[in-house]
Design an enzyme around this catalytic site. Sequence first.
Site, short mmCIF file in Angstrom:
data_model
loop_
_atom_site.label_atom_id
_atom_site.label_comp_id
_atom_site.label_asym_id
_atom_site.label_seq_id
_atom_site.Cartn_x
_atom_site.Cartn_y
_atom_site.Cartn_z
N GLU A 1 -2.96 -2.77 -2.62
CA GLU A 1 -4.14 -2.26 -1.92
C GLU A 1 -4.48 -0.84 -2.39
OE1 GLU A 1 -3.40 -1.86 2.28
OE2 GLU A 1 -5.43 -1.14 2.72
N TRP B 1 0.87 -1.18 0.00
CA TRP B 1 0.00 0.00 0.00
C TRP B 1 0.91 1.23 0.00
CZ3 TRP B 1 -0.25 3.98 3.65
CH2 TRP B 1 -1.15 5.01 3.28
N ASP C 1 -7.30 -4.36 10.03
CA ASP C 1 -6.53 -3.12 9.81
C ASP C 1 -7.29 -1.93 10.39
OD1 ASP C 1 -4.82 -1.14 9.06
OD2 ASP C 1 -5.43 -1.12 6.95
N HIS D 1 -8.47 -6.24 4.22
CA HIS D 1 -8.22 -5.49 5.43
C HIS D 1 -9.58 -5.18 6.02
CE1 HIS D 1 -3.87 -3.82 4.95
NE2 HIS D 1 -3.92 -5.10 5.24
N ASP E 1 -12.02 7.06 6.21
CA ASP E 1 -11.22 5.86 6.47
C ASP E 1 -10.65 5.94 7.89
OD1 ASP E 1 -9.68 3.58 6.10
OD2 ASP E 1 -8.04 4.67 5.15
N HIS F 1 -11.71 1.72 2.26
CA HIS F 1 -11.08 2.40 1.13
C HIS F 1 -11.99 2.59 -0.07
CE1 HIS F 1 -6.66 1.60 2.47
NE2 HIS F 1 -7.40 2.18 3.39
N ASP G 1 -9.59 -3.23 1.24
CA ASP G 1 -9.74 -2.68 2.59
C ASP G 1 -11.12 -2.03 2.62
OD1 ASP G 1 -9.77 -0.59 4.62
OD2 ASP G 1 -7.61 -0.85 4.83
N LYS H 1 -6.97 2.73 -2.59
CA LYS H 1 -7.87 3.51 -1.75
C LYS H 1 -8.41 4.70 -2.52
CE LYS H 1 -6.31 5.79 1.98
NZ LYS H 1 -5.55 5.90 3.25
N ASP I 1 -10.66 3.92 10.48
CA ASP I 1 -10.09 2.74 11.12
C ASP I 1 -10.51 2.57 12.57
OD1 ASP I 1 -8.50 1.43 9.00
OD2 ASP I 1 -7.45 3.34 8.93
C1 RNT Z 1 -3.87 2.79 4.74
C2 RNT Z 1 -3.98 1.34 4.48
C3 RNT Z 1 -2.86 0.50 5.00
C4 RNT Z 1 -2.47 0.84 6.42
C5 RNT Z 1 -1.62 -0.18 7.13
C6 RNT Z 1 -0.97 0.38 8.34
O1 RNT Z 1 -4.97 3.49 4.39
O2 RNT Z 1 -5.19 0.85 4.96
O3 RNT Z 1 -3.18 -0.83 4.85
O4 RNT Z 1 -3.59 1.03 7.21
O5 RNT Z 1 -0.76 -0.74 6.27
ZN ZN Z 2 -5.48 -1.26 4.80
#
Ligand code: RNT
Ligand code: ZN
Length: 411
Positions: free
Chosen positions: A217, A178, A318, A278, A286, A254, A251, A219, A288
Amino acid sequence: MSEEARKAYAKFGIDTGSVMKRLADIPISIQVWQTDDVIGFEKGAGSLSGGIQTTGNYPGRAKDPKEVMQDLEKALSLIPGKKRINLHASYRITDENVDRDQIEPRHFKAWVDFAKAHHVGLDFNPTFFSHPMVKDNLTLSSPDPEVRAFWIRHGKACRRIASYFSQELGGKTLCNVWIPDGYKDVPADRLGPRMRLKESLDQIFEEKLPGVIDSVESKVFGIGLESFTVGSNEFYLSYASHRKDVCVLLDNGHFHPTEMVSEKISALLPFFDYLPLHVTRPVRWDSDHVVRLDDEIKEIAKEIVRNGAEQRVLIGLDYFDASINRVAALVIGARNTQKALLQALLEPNETMRKMQDDARFTQLLAFQEDWKSMDWGDVWNAYCTKEQVPVDATWLPVVEKYEHDILSKRS
Ligand code: RNT
Ligand code: ZN
């Protein structure tokens, strides 16, 4: 488990015993970065960049390898089933002053020892953020050839480390790329950065390495990088489909807020051997947040289980919440993911598929809704007991004691 619960499921042909066995066999990759707010162990590490952010200042953040491992150990002891640990390159453990483009397997030997001691696999991520060689928010797509070359070396080095993990621990290791690359405001050139990213990735993935599952990955945007993301979903999907030996990682934080990753799983399974995820919880962005047992995680779990894709969809967590106890955060998100999988495993999937194929939609709707009040919680607690971890409402006191004895004493 109560005899009633067992019988209620058996009536629909579901054997709770084999469901528990299947659940125990689904690996969940636990993100090391929840323990320390995505800081890592590099000299001078401190601030997180790359358009991602942790918010909160809860006491007890792990600050060195010993503390991170201690917290992981505690979390692992409270999460049932098969587990893996997901590492970032910034978590290497060494006294040597090596930069990211020079890292080698030996700098991660302590993690292999940890993994062996706890019978877990390892997954890996190159770290393309929080580093001075990220120039103008760009890495692999930078117009500066030196910047690109540095990060290409890093990507290559990381894949070798992933291969080493697989050799040492058996099974395959996911190595997920990523990058933060993007622009805050409307760019004048969108194709240039994407062409450069493509060429950089080609170099990173050139070497054939045994035991590695490579993924990329995408986003939509990052903080401070709102207008353009080089590695978009379409870019990586095309890249991966074109190459065949690289897969895409989804993810669920994303995508645009009304897009559902659960809906995308079946669109990718026909074309890719593996589909890494993720699993996170985006709140308005995003963000998290810790995974709750919400509708989307339940739907994701259904898509994995009813398609028999438990060993093809690679589940990694994640999220990183710094506003609550971090060990509890790991435990809550992991257990919720497993609860969603359990609910999915307990569904009479064949019966419902048949209803759909026979166009018996009234029956299907009624069935799906009625099924929500089945007593899966009883099976969950039986599963926890079988796996020798505390049942619901009894694990938190364990974390609270840990906070009192250990976390609260950290400076
Ligand atoms: C960032 C991505 C990535 C990170 C991690 C820490 O937007 O989601 O995967 O969160 O690698
Ligand atoms: Zn991620």
